[in-house]
Design an enzyme around this catalytic site. Sequence first.
Site, PDB file in Angstrom:
ATOM      1  N   GLY A  16      35.901  56.563  43.282  1.00 16.01           N
ATOM      2  CA  GLY A  16      35.387  55.648  42.271  1.00 16.01           C
ATOM      3  C   GLY A  16      34.209  54.842  42.785  1.00 16.01           C
ATOM      4  N   ILE A  18      33.889  51.974  44.569  1.00 13.86           N
ATOM      5  CA  ILE A  18      33.889  51.529  45.958  1.00 13.86           C
ATOM      6  C   ILE A  18      33.709  52.703  46.907  1.00 13.86           C
ATOM      7  CG2 ILE A  18      35.306  50.490  47.775  1.00 13.86           C
ATOM      8  CD1 ILE A  18      36.474  48.619  45.743  1.00 13.86           C
ATOM      9  N   CYS A 133      37.823  41.418  47.912  1.00 11.92           N
ATOM     10  CA  CYS A 133      36.422  40.984  47.818  1.00 11.92           C
ATOM     11  C   CYS A 133      36.332  39.465  47.889  1.00 11.92           C
ATOM     12  CB  CYS A 133      35.785  41.515  46.539  1.00 11.92           C
ATOM     13  SG  CYS A 133      36.581  40.965  44.997  1.00 11.92           S
ATOM     14  N   SER A 164      32.179  45.187  36.815  1.00 11.65           N
ATOM     15  CA  SER A 164      32.312  45.657  38.197  1.00 11.65           C
ATOM     16  C   SER A 164      33.767  45.845  38.593  1.00 11.65           C
ATOM     17  CB  SER A 164      31.646  44.664  39.157  1.00 11.65           C
ATOM     18  OG  SER A 164      32.397  43.465  39.241  1.00 11.65           O
ATOM     19  N   ARG A 170      41.578  46.308  38.620  1.00  4.08           N
ATOM     20  CA  ARG A 170      42.436  45.715  37.598  1.00  4.08           C
ATOM     21  C   ARG A 170      43.913  45.943  37.902  1.00  4.08           C
ATOM     22  NH1 ARG A 170      39.355  44.315  33.087  1.00  4.08           N
ATOM     23  NH2 ARG A 170      37.180  44.942  33.293  1.00  4.08           N
TER      24      ARG A 170
END
Length: 317
Positions: A16, A18, A133, A164, A170
């Site tokens: 994905g 990242i 993050c 983002s 999520r």
Amino acid sequence: MSETTGKTKVAIIGSGNIGTDLMIKVMRTSEHLEMGAMVGIDPNSDGLARAKRFGFATTAEGVDGLMALEGFDDIEIIFDATSAKAHVHNAGKLTPLGKRLIDLTPAAIGPYVVPAVNLDDHLDAPNVNMVTCGGQATIPIVNAVSRVVPVAYAEIVASISSKSAGPGTRANIDEFTETTSAAIVEVGGAERGKAIIILNPAEPPLIMRDTVFCLVDAPDESMHDEIRASIEKMVGDVAAYVPGYRLKQQVQINAIPADQPVHTLTDGRRPSHQVSAFLEVEGAAHYLPAYAGNLDIMTSAGLQVAERIAARKAATA
């Protein structure tokens, strides 16, 4: 290690946002690493498609597909950019095989690592966790304050663009708050910590913003200068590997009003001052848009750890 290049081969699980950004960073900026494989579960993902075009080994069969690849034995470091739940499964299969894992999920199986704070402390660990993050952006600031004065309580608020935040981010919201809060204490040095994340749906998308609040006893003005200097130095240390990381405004240190009920956060004690730092993180836009600094700081931090592991191995070879 590759016999032809002398570099350490890596694999990335998670094709994905990242994982794909990390692949681009390895290709463009890494001194000691080279791509060995890109792993996903969606055969139509952009990350796998790009990896194929670059000529890297790919599989859409997850960790089992990675283990079945012809060059698997040559891969020494594996980045996991999936989800906390998936990492538990992946680590269970890869750790017994002697692979070094760099976990970019909030699974927190291994020790927390924030490069500007404790990069050299866990280089021998089989599995290191890059926190989150928000943790990568804010824990250095908490640590900078705690180097000057004890931090009774630290609270961080990470605000990121909703665009983002992919499915993995999520799915990890609960783990984000738990892992970040724990690392604020363990790595940041606060006595108590709390983390909050906000997914901002604004259009156009907003850059990552982070706020750090620390409750401390700092009645001396000279101590305020030390705190500000420590934070500014730490910002420079993080910016060395995340160029878009910066203070948004001057650090604020204010006396806590007598009627503010901060004792509810500090086991009954009343610190004298609140330290407030306001940050923003702009991404390098290697693959992701510049507003996605939240993802860029994770890939940059993970790359720093892998680079140091590989550099140390090369120096002793």
